[in-house]
Write a protein that holds these residues in place. Structure first.
Motif, mmCIF file in Angstrom:
data_model
loop_
_atom_site.group_PDB
_atom_site.id
_atom_site.type_symbol
_atom_site.label_atom_id
_atom_site.label_comp_id
_atom_site.label_asym_id
_atom_site.label_seq_id
_atom_site.Cartn_x
_atom_site.Cartn_y
_atom_site.Cartn_z
ATOM 1 N N PRO A 201 0.821 -1.216 0.000
ATOM 2 C CA PRO A 201 0.000 0.000 0.000
ATOM 3 C C PRO A 201 0.857 1.270 0.000
ATOM 4 O O PRO A 201 1.995 1.277 0.474
ATOM 5 C CB PRO A 201 -0.805 -0.115 1.291
ATOM 6 N N VAL A 202 0.282 2.326 -0.535
ATOM 7 C CA VAL A 202 0.916 3.650 -0.543
ATOM 8 C C VAL A 202 -0.070 4.627 0.080
ATOM 9 O O VAL A 202 -1.126 4.894 -0.489
ATOM 10 C CB VAL A 202 1.278 4.093 -1.976
ATOM 11 N N THR A 203 0.267 5.146 1.236
ATOM 12 C CA THR A 203 -0.633 6.046 1.956
ATOM 13 C C THR A 203 0.063 7.376 2.218
ATOM 14 O O THR A 203 1.213 7.402 2.645
ATOM 15 C CB THR A 203 -1.064 5.426 3.301
ATOM 16 N N GLY A 204 -0.653 8.456 1.955
ATOM 17 C CA GLY A 204 -0.140 9.770 2.311
ATOM 18 C C GLY A 204 0.495 10.522 1.170
ATOM 19 O O GLY A 204 0.330 10.200 -0.010
ATOM 20 N N ILE A 205 1.246 11.552 1.521
ATOM 21 C CA ILE A 205 1.909 12.419 0.544
ATOM 22 C C ILE A 205 2.996 11.627 -0.176
ATOM 23 O O ILE A 205 3.841 11.003 0.467
ATOM 24 C CB ILE A 205 2.530 13.641 1.251
ATOM 25 N N TRP A 206 2.963 11.638 -1.531
ATOM 26 C CA TRP A 206 4.016 10.920 -2.255
ATOM 27 C C TRP A 206 4.606 11.727 -3.411
ATOM 28 O O TRP A 206 5.429 11.215 -4.172
ATOM 29 C CB TRP A 206 3.523 9.553 -2.723
ATOM 30 N N GLN A 207 4.221 12.984 -3.539
ATOM 31 C CA GLN A 207 4.890 13.899 -4.459
ATOM 32 C C GLN A 207 5.161 15.217 -3.748
ATOM 33 O O GLN A 207 4.626 15.488 -2.674
ATOM 34 C CB GLN A 207 4.049 14.126 -5.722
ATOM 35 N N THR A 208 5.964 16.051 -4.376
ATOM 36 C CA THR A 208 6.455 17.294 -3.779
ATOM 37 C C THR A 208 5.332 18.197 -3.268
ATOM 38 O O THR A 208 4.303 18.374 -3.914
ATOM 39 C CB THR A 208 7.310 18.045 -4.808
ATOM 40 N N VAL A 209 5.580 18.781 -2.095
ATOM 41 C CA VAL A 209 4.710 19.807 -1.518
ATOM 42 C C VAL A 209 5.454 21.135 -1.605
ATOM 43 O O VAL A 209 6.633 21.212 -1.264
ATOM 44 C CB VAL A 209 4.363 19.495 -0.047
ATOM 45 N N TRP A 210 4.742 22.175 -2.065
ATOM 46 C CA TRP A 210 5.430 23.460 -2.237
ATOM 47 C C TRP A 210 4.450 24.610 -2.167
ATOM 48 O O TRP A 210 3.243 24.428 -2.318
ATOM 49 C CB TRP A 210 6.206 23.479 -3.555
ATOM 50 N N ILE A 211 4.973 25.789 -1.880
ATOM 51 C CA ILE A 211 4.155 26.997 -1.871
ATOM 52 C C ILE A 211 4.641 27.937 -2.961
ATOM 53 O O ILE A 211 5.816 27.930 -3.346
ATOM 54 C CB ILE A 211 4.163 27.714 -0.509
ATOM 55 N N GLU A 212 3.696 28.745 -3.443
ATOM 56 C CA GLU A 212 3.980 29.653 -4.548
ATOM 57 C C GLU A 212 3.269 30.972 -4.283
ATOM 58 O O GLU A 212 2.120 30.979 -3.816
ATOM 59 C CB GLU A 212 3.481 29.026 -5.848
ATOM 60 N N ALA A 213 3.941 32.082 -4.556
ATOM 61 C CA ALA A 213 3.366 33.413 -4.383
ATOM 62 C C ALA A 213 2.959 33.976 -5.730
ATOM 63 O O ALA A 213 3.767 34.026 -6.668
ATOM 64 C CB ALA A 213 4.372 34.344 -3.710
ATOM 65 N N LEU A 214 1.690 34.401 -5.843
ATOM 66 C CA LEU A 214 1.161 34.892 -7.104
ATOM 67 C C LEU A 214 0.457 36.224 -6.915
ATOM 68 O O LEU A 214 -0.055 36.511 -5.821
ATOM 69 C CB LEU A 214 0.160 33.887 -7.695
ATOM 70 N N PRO A 215 0.393 37.031 -7.965
ATOM 71 C CA PRO A 215 -0.448 38.232 -7.887
ATOM 72 C C PRO A 215 -1.915 37.822 -7.830
ATOM 73 O O PRO A 215 -2.277 36.687 -8.190
ATOM 74 C CB PRO A 215 -0.118 38.968 -9.196
ATOM 75 N N LYS A 216 -2.772 38.719 -7.410
ATOM 76 C CA LYS A 216 -4.193 38.396 -7.288
ATOM 77 C C LYS A 216 -4.774 37.949 -8.633
ATOM 78 O O LYS A 216 -5.605 37.044 -8.701
ATOM 79 C CB LYS A 216 -4.972 39.604 -6.738
ATOM 80 N N THR A 217 -4.335 38.575 -9.704
ATOM 81 C CA THR A 217 -4.711 38.127 -11.044
ATOM 82 C C THR A 217 -3.571 37.284 -11.591
ATOM 83 O O THR A 217 -2.451 37.769 -11.741
ATOM 84 C CB THR A 217 -4.979 39.320 -11.968
ATOM 85 N N HIS A 218 -3.846 36.011 -11.871
ATOM 86 C CA HIS A 218 -2.763 35.121 -12.274
ATOM 87 C C HIS A 218 -3.256 34.005 -13.183
ATOM 88 O O HIS A 218 -4.442 33.665 -13.214
ATOM 89 C CB HIS A 218 -2.069 34.518 -11.043
ATOM 90 N N ILE A 219 -2.324 33.426 -13.900
ATOM 91 C CA ILE A 219 -2.587 32.289 -14.789
ATOM 92 C C ILE A 219 -2.659 31.026 -13.947
ATOM 93 O O ILE A 219 -1.776 30.758 -13.119
ATOM 94 C CB ILE A 219 -1.483 32.167 -15.855
ATOM 95 N N VAL A 220 -3.707 30.240 -14.148
ATOM 96 C CA VAL A 220 -3.889 28.994 -13.400
ATOM 97 C C VAL A 220 -3.370 27.794 -14.189
ATOM 98 O O VAL A 220 -2.703 26.912 -13.651
ATOM 99 C CB VAL A 220 -5.367 28.792 -13.042
ATOM 100 N N SER A 221 -3.688 27.753 -15.476
ATOM 101 C CA SER A 221 -3.266 26.626 -16.305
ATOM 102 C C SER A 221 -3.324 27.024 -17.770
ATOM 103 O O SER A 221 -3.954 28.018 -18.136
ATOM 104 C CB SER A 221 -4.159 25.402 -16.060
#
Length: 612
Positions: A201-221
């Motif tokens: 079994p694989v339980t929990g976080i298994w890829q990178t966790v990170w934070i990012e700072a963006l302007p209020k108006t920003h590109i999502v995808s």
């Protein structure tokens, strides 16, 4: 001492109190590990930028590293104390997590971590990103819920700006519940009691966790789709915080040379003319650069970098009327290994970026031009490496909710679609749609496979048709080796150990014919097996020479099948996995069982032009 400083100090002290007397982190060495396991440094775990298809430099921070953890009964609201350190992003069952424990449906896994918000993120929107966590994840910031996510293979994001306290120190807590094979959710090859083809079994976080700072108006995808016949690239982008008059500028580059540019309104689709396109293929994996800018009153307020390739995946009839898989309007035989993507030390998670890329690089050197990514989704950087190297990818949807009858031979009665509950169907459809969206921009992916061997296979034609409608730019393999239904673009046979193919006179006029799995030649290598005994392969050998002789005979037969109408084949498999010893390499990647040069020599013959 001012009130803010005093409050921050008390907050840190209170958090420290429940973390006292914890067990320190250490790599668990009770099983084999890969050469990269010893290179893992807790203070610098998988530091690479995790999102190569939407890059902003200088405004992010990696949160991988040592977090506190606790496993408590599901009925308990929150742990009273934490048990020790877990190395994020390795699943709690893995050796690299430092924990090596199972959780199960009656318990939940908690994480806690104090993060430091950099000053450059002040007055910005702060996004908390998870590459993947299995399965049900709720995130709390400073005691308040940031959101709930269900899905074990897709990335997700929470805007945590409104939950941040004054000062840089913030507390993140994560609660994860995963029923593994006791729930209907997509789980791939995870099983409570690993055996045969089923793994830990694989339980929990298994890829990178990170934070990012963006302007209020920003590109999502962004979404980019090439059309080599029209010599165009269609590009659209999603954005948040838009105001009237905002514009998107899409620019394509060949190296540093601008080749196309267009301004569009948000919500519109740009159509960039790519003159004299350089086509992407395994022999010439050319990538164009792409830049997307959000413009307000002539000023760029957000921008992100990406890339694309001009390539086409389709089918077309040969001179005998048999449908063939085409790449850029030409028949290219596609041959690759079944790639499980498991690691003895990290389970779902490769120890390092070098390790993540190793299997791709080695199988390319062996002469394969394709990989079937089997019942698992990889981190974005894995697909990025395939894009750069020119490795074709067939992407499976991870299976779940197994239990229906399987008829492996196309054309015979006996197989059934599973009658899944509305909740089970909804879970599948939701995650499959997100996966299709999140992986759309990677040009290496040329085939989508919704089902494998009747594992939870349901409403096959509906799902295959919907997948094709969702993404007409790729081929759809409705059920690899599963219950054959007249849908999708391929008819796919699984046949062990020797290669075989469905009859072209029965199926070839409507579908390209492929061998979705074969081989499974086993060779346990002493000192490099997961278990001391009870290892297995579909056909086991005692020496590498015996194995190579048998494999070479398979390749001779394969050449005959290609002439008769076979478009592609998938050999089982890239590496040994746990008790399976039918890999081209051992599970720890320390032994390649057959010489790379000899493999390439027999594989090169598969790509020769068809006999006139």
């Amino acid at each position: 001492m001012n009130k803010i400083l005093s409050g921050t100090l008390l907050f840190i002290l209170s958090c420290t109190a429940v973390r006292a007397q914890q067990k320190p982190w250490a790599l668990i060495k009770d099983r084999i590990v890969s050469p990269w396991a010893e290179k893992v440094e807790p203070k610098n775990v998988l530091p690479e930028y995790p999102r190569p298809q939407l890059v902003r430099s200088g405004n992010w921070k990696n949160l991988n590293g040592l977090w506190d953890y606790a496993i408590v009964p599901k009925s308990q609201s929150e742990p009273s104390a934490y048990e020790g350190k877990i190395l994020v992003p390795f699943a709690v069952e893995s050796a690299l997590s430092g924990v090596g424990r199972t959780v199960g449906k009656d318990s939940v896994l908690w994480y806690s971590h104090i993060i430091d918000i950099p000053s450059f993120m002040n007055n910005k929107e702060v996004m908390l990103h998870f590459g993947a966590a299995d399965w049900q994840t709720e995130v709390f910031v400073n005691g308040k819920s940031a959101g709930l996510h269900e899905g074990g293979f897709d990335a997700f994001t929470f805007n945590i700006t409104s939950l941040l306290k004054k000062g840089s120190k913030q507390e993140i807590k994560v609660r994860i519940w995963d029923p593994t094979d006791e729930g209907p959710q997509p789980r791939g090859k995870q099983q409570r009691k690993p055996e045969g083809i089923w793994y830990t079994p694989v339980t929990g976080i298994w890829q990178t966790v990170w934070i990012e700072a963006l302007p209020k108006t920003h590109i999502v995808s962004t979404k980019q789709t090439p059309d080599i016949d029209a010599k165009t690239l269609e590009v659209s982008a999603k954005a948040e915080g838009l105001e009237p008059g905002d514009r998107l500028r899409i620019t394509a580059f060949d190296g540093k040379n601008k080749v196309a540019e267009q301004d569009i309104e948000p919500g519109a689709v740009a159509s960039l003319a790519i003159t004299n396109p350089k086509l992407w293929s395994p022999s010439s994996p050319f990538l164009y650069h792409l830049n997307v800018s959000l413009i307000r009153k002539g000023k760029i307020i957000d921008e992100a970098g990406s890339y694309f390739a001009m390539r086409k995946s389709s089918v077309g009839a040969d001179k005998n009327g048999i449908q063939r898989m085409l790449l850029n309007n030409e028949f290219v035989f596609q041959y690759g290994p079944l790639d499980q993507g498991w690691w003895p030390d990290g389970l779902y998670t490769a120890p390092t970026d070098e390790a993540l890329n190793f299997d791709i690089i080695k199988t390319k050197a062996m002469g394969f031009n394709m990989i079937r990514k089997h019942i698992k989704i990889e981190p974005a950087r894995w697909y990025y490496e395939c894009d750069k190297l020119g490795m074709l990818v067939w992407q499976d949807m991870p299976s779940g909710d197994l239990g229906n009858q399987w008829q492996p031979n196309p054309g015979l009665l006996g197989g059934t679609d599973k009658n899944r509950t509305p909740a089970s169907e909804a879970i599948y459809r939701k995650e499959w749609e997100v996966i299709l969206d999140q992986l759309h921009n990677f040009p290496s992916i040329i085939v989508w496979t919704p089902f494998n061997e009747a594992w939870g296979q349901f409403k096959t034609k509906e799902i295959a048709d919907w997948t094709k409608q969702k993404d007409p730019s790729r081929l759809v393999n409705s059920a690899s080796g599963g219950n054959f239904v007249i849908a999708g673009d391929l008819v796919d046979l699984h046949h062990y150990p020797d290669p075989a193919m469905p009859r072209p006179d029965l199926f070839g006029s409507t579908h390209a014919i492929v061998l979705g799995e074969f081989g499974g030649l086993g060779l346990p290598v002493s000192g490099h097996t997961w278990k001391a005994k009870d290892n297995w392969g579909y056909q086991t050998f005692k020496t590498a020479d015996e194995m190579l002789d048998k494999y070479s005979s398979f390749m001779t037969k394969m050449q005959e099948l290609i002439q008769k109408g076979l478009s592609a084949a998938v050999y089982t498999q890239t590496t040994d996995v746990e008790q399976e010893t039918n890999g081209l390499m051992t599970y720890d990647r320390k032994v390649i069982k057959m010489p790379v040069e000899k493999l390439k020599s027999v594989h090169d013959k598969l790509y020769l032009p068809l006999v006139p």
